[in-house]
Design a protein around this motif. Structure first.
Motif, mmCIF file in Angstrom:
data_model
loop_
_atom_site.group_PDB
_atom_site.id
_atom_site.type_symbol
_atom_site.label_atom_id
_atom_site.label_comp_id
_atom_site.label_asym_id
_atom_site.label_seq_id
_atom_site.Cartn_x
_atom_site.Cartn_y
_atom_site.Cartn_z
ATOM 1 N N SER A 32 -18.608 17.820 13.708
ATOM 2 C CA SER A 32 -19.363 16.708 13.121
ATOM 3 C C SER A 32 -20.780 16.664 13.667
ATOM 4 C CB SER A 32 -18.652 15.378 13.415
ATOM 5 O OG SER A 32 -17.351 15.358 12.882
ATOM 6 N N GLY A 33 -20.919 16.826 14.994
ATOM 7 C CA GLY A 33 -22.249 16.822 15.590
ATOM 8 C C GLY A 33 -23.095 17.990 15.120
ATOM 9 N N SER A 34 -22.483 19.162 15.001
ATOM 10 C CA SER A 34 -23.211 20.332 14.536
ATOM 11 C C SER A 34 -23.667 20.156 13.087
ATOM 12 C CB SER A 34 -22.325 21.572 14.664
ATOM 13 O OG SER A 34 -23.009 22.735 14.252
ATOM 14 N N THR A 35 -22.779 19.604 12.254
ATOM 15 C CA THR A 35 -23.141 19.355 10.852
ATOM 16 C C THR A 35 -24.299 18.370 10.758
ATOM 17 O OG1 THR A 35 -20.826 19.705 10.218
ATOM 18 C CG2 THR A 35 -22.255 18.637 8.598
ATOM 19 N N PHE A 36 -24.249 17.314 11.546
ATOM 20 C CA PHE A 36 -25.327 16.322 11.554
ATOM 21 C C PHE A 36 -26.647 16.966 11.964
ATOM 22 C CE2 PHE A 36 -27.735 12.867 13.660
ATOM 23 C CZ PHE A 36 -27.786 11.952 12.612
ATOM 24 N N SER A 37 -26.587 17.846 12.953
ATOM 25 C CA SER A 37 -27.790 18.541 13.400
ATOM 26 C C SER A 37 -28.366 19.429 12.299
ATOM 27 C CB SER A 37 -27.469 19.385 14.639
ATOM 28 O OG SER A 37 -28.578 20.161 15.029
ATOM 29 N N GLU A 38 -27.481 20.131 11.577
ATOM 30 C CA GLU A 38 -27.959 21.004 10.497
ATOM 31 C C GLU A 38 -28.586 20.188 9.360
ATOM 32 O OE1 GLU A 38 -28.161 24.188 10.533
ATOM 33 O OE2 GLU A 38 -27.108 24.492 12.435
ATOM 34 N N VAL A 39 -28.007 19.007 9.071
ATOM 35 C CA VAL A 39 -28.584 18.140 8.033
ATOM 36 C C VAL A 39 -29.978 17.679 8.447
ATOM 37 C CG1 VAL A 39 -28.353 15.912 6.858
ATOM 38 C CG2 VAL A 39 -26.359 17.381 7.132
ATOM 39 N N LEU A 40 -30.133 17.298 9.711
ATOM 40 C CA LEU A 40 -31.459 16.911 10.197
ATOM 41 C C LEU A 40 -32.441 18.071 10.068
ATOM 42 C CD1 LEU A 40 -30.576 14.905 13.459
ATOM 43 C CD2 LEU A 40 -31.348 13.980 11.265
ATOM 44 N N GLY A 41 -31.950 19.294 10.350
ATOM 45 C CA GLY A 41 -32.808 20.469 10.220
ATOM 46 C C GLY A 41 -33.269 20.677 8.792
ATOM 47 N N LEU A 42 -32.387 20.435 7.822
ATOM 48 C CA LEU A 42 -32.773 20.563 6.412
ATOM 49 C C LEU A 42 -33.818 19.524 6.019
ATOM 50 C CD1 LEU A 42 -29.351 21.284 4.628
ATOM 51 C CD2 LEU A 42 -31.210 22.890 5.120
ATOM 52 N N CYS A 43 -33.790 18.389 6.707
ATOM 53 C CA CYS A 43 -34.768 17.329 6.428
ATOM 54 C C CYS A 43 -36.080 17.552 7.175
ATOM 55 C CB CYS A 43 -34.196 15.971 6.813
ATOM 56 S SG CYS A 43 -32.748 15.482 5.848
#
Length: 520
Positions: A343-354
């Motif tokens: 979950s934390g890794s996914t959240f980090s990747e979403v922030l990276g896309l933003c």
């Protein structure tokens, strides 16, 4: 009657003087529980290596797949037999320990220890999505009970030594001695007793020493290079905490529903065989979801595509529900930490896309602690556990922020802590308390600020029948209680009761001494 009074007087006298002897007993229990947990951990590593070699062999020799499936059915039959011989080995084992600490059930220590050890190796080694920490805690508690029985201790000391064993089991499972102590205080006893603290700490440190001697001094996960989050980015922690609170609520709901679905299957063998056969299928098509998932946490701490992370989360979540819901021996600590890391890794990747730069390892660490707080509802244990497992104590502020937020969201959604929920279901399934032994038991409880008993005299409080207040500890002084003794916040009450009445006494103390009074 005279004999009963003499026994009670001896019990109270010993209770007032056995603090330091408990430390020595804690060391003995820590050694026994640590040896069991380390042997369990070594056996699981060998079983994991064997399963991986089987996977390589099957990929090169497809004709052997049917033989492996038959072998898994044979293992499932053996686990079913163990469950019939000793039903208390079902699941993680932590609710069983809590139930015995509250006087609601009684386990045969040597039979549970042996059956849980074998059953845990068979289930986790075969690839079911279960963790080693729950079995380690239960086996540690049974080792403590065994030391108590072999040295002929009374019931009060026995429960203390079981707590020591549980602390030592968690410490050896994760190289996390302080988390072992805090888990005992926060989850098992639900109060901070000095006696429990001293004895549990001696047991945890002893077990951790044994574990580190065998496995080395490195932490379980090496995240020492993770950077501290800048203060201006703390809003990310709040959002992550909210999301983890929602995931934790869903997790606890699905745990209950998976057990309900399995309960509709009449045959225990079929219930056991389902996750074993799925583990065999996953070994062929998606082996990442197998086992506790230690390797997954290291994998998701590196850059992965969001699609891969979401697929991994869904499959790991589903397989964890199927594995744990079946009732086979195995814990949920490590699988839920894996889900938190994903979950934390996914959240980090979403922030990276933003377009928002962020250190990935930070969010993996935060995800584990936040989901633990939401599911288990023991945030302090979670914060220290993750810090010890990752070897990095520089994230305490952000860990606290995410854990508190996740805890609050899950609490606002009225999601029960997972072990409380499992204990409640276990006690309903049991339907009966153990037969009375006639032994006396001393129960400690702190008086929390704002509790109903604050400012009241002892005679004004509706104590359970059969319970007697024998001591009030206040500012390192022990008061002889009278009917007109006024209780204050911070007091530690010591109640005497029969072992058979300990469960209602525990319930009454939770309501009278630990819960907040409703505003007038």
């Amino acid at each position: 009657m005279q004999q009963d009074q003499t026994t009670t007087a001896k019990l109270i006298k010993r209770f007032r003087s056995f603090r330091y002897s408990l430390v020595l007993q804690g060391i003995a229990v820590g050694f026994a529980a640590g040896m069991v947990a380390v042997l369990f951990r070594v056996s699981l590593e060998q079983a994991d290596a064997f399963r991986q070699s089987i996977g390589i062999f099957l990929s090169a020799h497809p004709w052997a797949v049917s033989l492996w499936m038959l072998a898994l059915l044979g293992i499932a039959a053996l686990v079913t037999l163990l469950l019939r011989v000793e039903p208390f080995i079902s699941g993680s084992g932590i609710p069983q320990v809590e139930g015995e600490m509250q006087g609601g059930l009684s386990q045969t220590w040597w039979r549970v220890l042996l059956a849980k050890f074998i059953g845990g190796i068979l289930t986790i080694g075969a690839g079911l999505s279960l963790g080693r920490e729950g079995p380690s805690i239960q086996m540690g508690a049974m080792a403590g009970k065994g030391v108590s029985r072999l040295s002929h201790r009374d019931k009060t000391e026995e429960k203390m030594l079981m707590t020591c064993g549980a602390s030592a089991g968690l410490a050896a499972a994760f190289n996390a001695p302080f988390a072992g102590v805090l888990f005992s205080l926060e989850e098992l006893h639900k109060n901070f007793s000095t006696d429990v603290l001293l004895s549990a700490m001696s047991a945890s440190i002893t077990a951790d020493f044994i574990s580190r001697y065998v496995f080395g001094l490195k932490p379980v996960f090496d995240f020492s290079a993770a950077q501290m989050m800048p203060l201006q980015n703390y809003w990310m922690g709040l959002i992550l905490g909210i999301l983890l609170g929602l995931v934790g609520t869903l997790y606890n709901f699905c745990v209950a529903k998976s057990q309900d679905l399995y309960s509709k299957i009449g045959s225990q063998f079929i219930r056991t065989a389902i996750p074993f056969l799925l583990a065999g299928a996953c070994l062929l098509v998606y082996p990442l979801v197998l086992g506790g998932g230690h390797n997954l946490i290291e994998l998701v701490s590196q850059d992965m595509a969001i699609q891969s992370l979401l697929l991994l989360f869904c499959l790991k979540f589903l397989f964890s529900m199927i594995s744990f819901g079946s009732g086979v021996p195995g814990g949920i600590f490590l699988p839920l930490l894996v889900l938190g890391a994903i979950s934390g890794s996914t959240f980090s990747e979403v922030l990276g896309l933003c377009g928002i730069e962020n250190p990935l390892q930070n969010f993996v660490i935060l995800g584990m602690a936040g989901l633990f707080a939401a599911i288990v509802r023991a945030p302090i244990t979670g914060i220290i556990l993750i810090s010890e497992m990752t070897g990095n104590f520089s994230h305490l502020l952000t860990l606290s922020l995410v854990s508190l937020t996740a805890y609050a969201v899950a609490d606002l959604l009225h999601a029960k802590p997972v072990y409380d929920m499992l204990l409640e279901r276990l006690m309903k399934k049991q339907g009966a308390t153990p037969p009375p032994s006639g032994e006396k038991l001393l129960i400690e409880s702190p008086v929390c600020f704002g509790a109903p008993v604050c400012g009241k005299t002892i005679q004004e409080i509706p104590w359970p029948s059969g319970a007697l207040v024998v001591s009030v500890k206040r500012h390192d002084q022990e008061l002889v209680p009278h009917g007109d003794t006024i209780l204050e916040a911070g007091d530690i009450l010591v109640l005497l009761c029969n072992e058979s009445e300990s469960q209602p006494v525990h319930t009454a103390l939770e309501k009278q001494c630990k819960s907040m009074s409703a505003p007038q």
